[in-house]
Design an enzyme around this catalytic site. Structure first.
Site, PDB file in Angstrom:
ATOM      1  N   LYS A  30     -30.152  45.391  -4.116  1.00 31.86           N
ATOM      2  CA  LYS A  30     -31.358  45.737  -3.617  1.00 31.86           C
ATOM      3  C   LYS A  30     -32.259  46.516  -4.140  1.00 31.86           C
ATOM      4  CE  LYS A  30     -29.994  48.712   0.005  1.00 31.86           C
ATOM      5  NZ  LYS A  30     -30.913  49.945  -0.785  1.00 31.86           N
ATOM      6  N   THR A  31     -31.503  47.487  -4.500  1.00 33.45           N
ATOM      7  CA  THR A  31     -32.430  48.385  -5.593  1.00 33.45           C
ATOM      8  C   THR A  31     -33.425  48.143  -6.941  1.00 33.45           C
ATOM      9  OG1 THR A  31     -30.982  50.130  -4.483  1.00 33.45           O
ATOM     10  CG2 THR A  31     -32.202  50.550  -7.050  1.00 33.45           C
ATOM     11  N   ASP A 211     -38.032  50.146   1.679  1.00 29.87           N
ATOM     12  CA  ASP A 211     -35.787  49.873   1.224  1.00 29.87           C
ATOM     13  C   ASP A 211     -35.491  51.022   2.625  1.00 29.87           C
ATOM     14  OD1 ASP A 211     -33.628  49.439   0.142  1.00 29.87           O
ATOM     15  OD2 ASP A 211     -33.432  51.290  -0.303  1.00 29.87           O
ATOM     16  N   GLU A 212     -34.163  49.888   3.161  1.00 31.90           N
ATOM     17  CA  GLU A 212     -33.934  50.427   4.190  1.00 31.90           C
ATOM     18  C   GLU A 212     -34.078  50.219   5.020  1.00 31.90           C
ATOM     19  OE1 GLU A 212     -30.503  50.682   3.829  1.00 31.90           O
ATOM     20  OE2 GLU A 212     -29.886  51.326   1.890  1.00 31.90           O
ATOM     21  N   GLN A 242     -26.228  46.797   8.997  1.00 28.62           N
ATOM     22  CA  GLN A 242     -25.848  48.226   7.795  1.00 28.62           C
ATOM     23  C   GLN A 242     -26.180  49.191   9.137  1.00 28.62           C
ATOM     24  OE1 GLN A 242     -24.755  48.647   3.677  1.00 28.62           O
ATOM     25  NE2 GLN A 242     -25.967  46.607   3.590  1.00 28.62           N
ATOM     26  N   ARG A 584     -17.766  49.693   1.544  1.00 33.00           N
ATOM     27  CA  ARG A 584     -17.758  50.716   0.779  1.00 33.00           C
ATOM     28  C   ARG A 584     -16.731  50.747   0.063  1.00 33.00           C
ATOM     29  NH1 ARG A 584     -22.298  50.994   1.150  1.00 33.00           N
ATOM     30  NH2 ARG A 584     -22.057  49.361   2.691  1.00 33.00           N
TER      31      ARG A 584
END
Length: 707
Positions: A30-31, A211-212, A242, A584
């Site tokens: 996504k980044t 974002d997020e 998330q 993770r």
């Protein structure tokens, strides 16, 4: 654009007109999509850099985004605003706070100082020692209300809290202070009360990327809707799977309702994971599929390398810690750096067994999100001086520093100062000759004024001179604990280094900018790069990745947490937390739990977490210690059984400790020595311990004592 993108990523990057929701699964890049989108807007759509706003949640994420964008555009600086929500609001309020009656030099009240203020208000209202008004609880309730809306002041669960909240807000305003929540609330207030100012920022930022998005709360969502009201060029990127911050106000439903609130919204799903092996994703998908409130998606990966996917059952926490320490040592011997390994847990207290085991094996580790650098007393003292130098109206910071180092100025003198002027620093300028401690107060005032004259030349020498001028080092040298004093001096030296680093990277460094940066630091910003195993809560691990991950404490009541059992909404957030923990891991995943876990001074029998039971057992290798060599009182042997749960294993055995019978002398690691009074159903024993009396335990919780 020389960045390789898959089909879905290219579609998300090239869609620049109208509202867009990008559902970006864990590790799906996504980044990369956001930074490529910024580059595409500038190079392909010829959008001026200054018209693009990108907002995220941590300084680390904002810094990474900005660094990547500069690399892609091949320039040392860019005009795009890339920041956290709080940084953005702080920047706006530095210009617009006067519209609400603040000065533009207002100070930001950090969490610790806000808590001190709340304690003072509780004391003055006669609620200081009442359990239901615990300061941290009150602080959390105040934050919850502020993040829900600017006008909602109802907190029925705690009578009188609205009065406390009013006193708290009044004290902040009197001291020209804003807490973190106020940064958001006051920005929204400026926009809603001043249409002209709102229109200015709407015209300035016609392109908005968030974002997020799953972590936005009500006030952040409101802020974004205000900014995007005159434009349809908004892109929200996130993943409701998330969303793990509901306890601090985040509302994952914001991402679910985004397509309804922004008409003609396109939805693009990023489901290809570039971080984890396909087996890890199979495990994660199996768990999260049990949640009902989500956008359906299935993460996939082309990484099919072998790894460890282990479920370990420990008889009690000590063995859980020993297993993890042993596996960490083995991984390190295989060439895996310690820093590439993480031990994740639901609550901080679970780290104790790991810490003990790591120390015994000399495994270096760090507790991430523990006692942080900027929360140390000596650091907060010096930052207090800097805040008063910036904003003399900051009474909270003034009260912190007025007697540090000691000037024999106590509460009685402070009260007399308040009678002269509510702004304590200003009061010093008008003291009568016989005022108590006038000489000491005048000297402090003289020091502050000298450095206020220098504040436009803020650099490491400024801070070094301040520390020396106030006599802080001399004070430390008189402390009885020489080692502690030395540690404090090293921390102050590091603070000077921090200022130097800030000056080196900031285009327009200033005292204000430095203090703002410090105020906005987060847990993950403080992870160092030396080679240590990372021990942290799963909340701290959000946004990070590691070669090998251990998730410990996977018992019912531990994870999921007991407090979430009665709410389907909270239980789904616990499951999302498990999903975040699993994703993770890049290569190896170890899931561990203990059959016994201490709680309220008792060892309690525990059931394996439902989250483990939701995983198809063919995806895991089960490892549990067998009850071998019981005569020596040691649990030494182990048994592995791929494809079977530890509960399955239990079905086919009696679990009786041979040799443990009525009259046996036993030892328990918590209760000490005792004697067995009775054996119940073969595996439960009644033991009279020498120190604490009678307990009923599972036979595996004790060691047989030799006569």
């Amino acid at each position: 654009m020389n960045v390789k993108l898959n089909r879905d990523q290219r579609e998300a990057v090239s869609c620049t007109k109208g509202p867009l929701l990008v559902i970006a699964g864990a590790g799906s890049g996504k980044t990369r999509v956001i930074t490529c989108k910024i580059t595409h807007l500038v190079r392909e759509e010829f959008v001026p850099e200054s018209q693009i706003l990108a907002v995220t949640f941590t300084n680390k994420a904002a810094g990474e985004m900005k660094h990547r964008a500069m690399e892609m555009l091949d320039r040392p600086q860019i005009g795009t605003t890339i920041s956290t929500f709080h940084s953005l609001c702080l920047r706006i309020l530095r210009r617009e706070a006067v519209m609400l009656g603040y000065s533009n030099d207002f100070s930001v009240c950090d969490s610790a100082d806000a808590l001190s203020l709340i304690k003072r208000i509780l004391s003055e209202s006669g609620r200081k020692n009442r359990k239901e008004y615990a300061p941290k609880k009150v602080q959390a309730l105040i934050s919850s209300v502020k993040n829900k809306s600017a006008s909602d002041r109802k907190l029925e669960q705690l009578p009188g809290i609205d009065e406390i909240l009013d006193h708290y807000d009044a004290a902040l305003r009197e001291n020209d202070l804003m807490d973190f929540d106020d940064l958001l609330l006051n920005t929204v207030a400026v926009f809603e009360q001043n249409p002209g100012i709102l229109a200015h920022y709407q015209e300035r930022f016609p392109y908005i990327l968030v974002d997020e998005f799953q972590d936005t709360n009500a006030i952040q969502y409101r802020l974004i809707r205000l900014l995007a009201d005159k434009t349809v060029h908004i892109c929200a990127v996130g993943d409701e799977d998330q969303s793990i911050y509901g306890w601090r106000g985040a509302d994952f439903e914001n991402i679910l309702k985004f397509p309804r609130d922004f008409e003609n919204c396109r939805i693009i799903k990023l489901e290809e994971n570039y971080r984890s092996t396909s087996r890890i994703l199979d495990i994660a998908n199996a768990v999260i599929s049990h949640n009902s409130m989500r956008n359906p998606k299935v993460l996939r990966s082309d990484i099919h390398t072998e790894g460890d996917f282990v479920l370990y059952e420990a008889p009690f926490p000590r063995e859980e810690g020993n297993f993890i320490a042993k596996q960490v040592s083995a991984l390190h011997q295989q060439g895996i750096a310690y820093r590439s390994i993480a031990v994740l847990y639901r609550a901080n207290y679970l780290s104790r067994a790991m810490e003990d085991a790591f120390r015994k094996r000399n495994i270096p580790y760090r507790i991430v999100g523990g006692y942080k650098f900027y929360e140390r007393k000596e650091i907060k003292d010096i930052l207090g001086y800097l805040r008063v130098i910036r904003n003399p109206s900051d009474n909270l910071s003034f009260q912190r520093i007025v007697n540090v180092p000691r000037r024999k100025i106590g509460p009685a003198t402070i009260e007399k100062l308040e009678n002269v002027n509510p702004v304590l620093y200003t009061a010093i300028e008008h003291l009568p000759d016989r005022f108590p401690r006038k000489r000491e107060l005048d000297e402090l005032h003289h020091i502050i004024e000298d450095f206020r004259k220098r504040k436009d030349r803020f650099d490491p020498d400024f801070l070094r001179d301040l520390i020396e001028r106030i006599g802080y080092i001399e004070m430390l040298k008189t402390e009885e604990d020489a080692l502690e004093a030395e540690t404090r001096m090293e921390n102050l030296s590091e603070l000077i280094t921090v200022v130097g680093d800030y000056i080196a990277v900031e285009e327009s460094p200033s005292l204000n900018g430095f203090l703002d940066n410090v105020s906005l630091l987060s847990d993950t910003d403080e992870i160092e790069d030396d080679d240590r195993v990372n021990l942290m809560t799963i909340h701290c691990a959000k946004g990070l990745e590691f070669h090998s991950v251990f998730v410990c404490g996977l018992e019912e009541g531990t994870f999921p947490n007991q407090r979430t059992m009665g709410s389907s909404r909270e239980l789904e957030e616990e499951r999302r937390l498990m999903y975040v923990a699993i994703t993770r891991a890049k290569q190896n995943l170890y899931l561990t739990f203990s059959r016994e876990r201490g709680w309220k001074w008792e060892m309690n029998r525990k059931k394996m977490s439902r989250f483990i039971r939701e995983i198809p057992m063919e995806l895991l290798t089960v490892n549990r210690p067998a009850m071998a060599n019981i005569q020596s009182g040691l649990l030494t042997a182990s048994h592995s059984s791929p494809g079977r749960t530890s509960d399955d294993l239990n079905k086919n055995r009696t679990d009786t400790q041979s040799g443990v019978h009525k009259g046996s002398r036993v030892f328990h690691h918590t209760y000490g020595e005792g004697i067995v009074l009775n054996v119940v159903n073969g595996n439960r024993i009644v033991v009279k311990f020498n120190r604490i009396g009678i307990k009923v335990l599972n036979s595996r919780a004790v060691q047989l004592k030799k006569d």
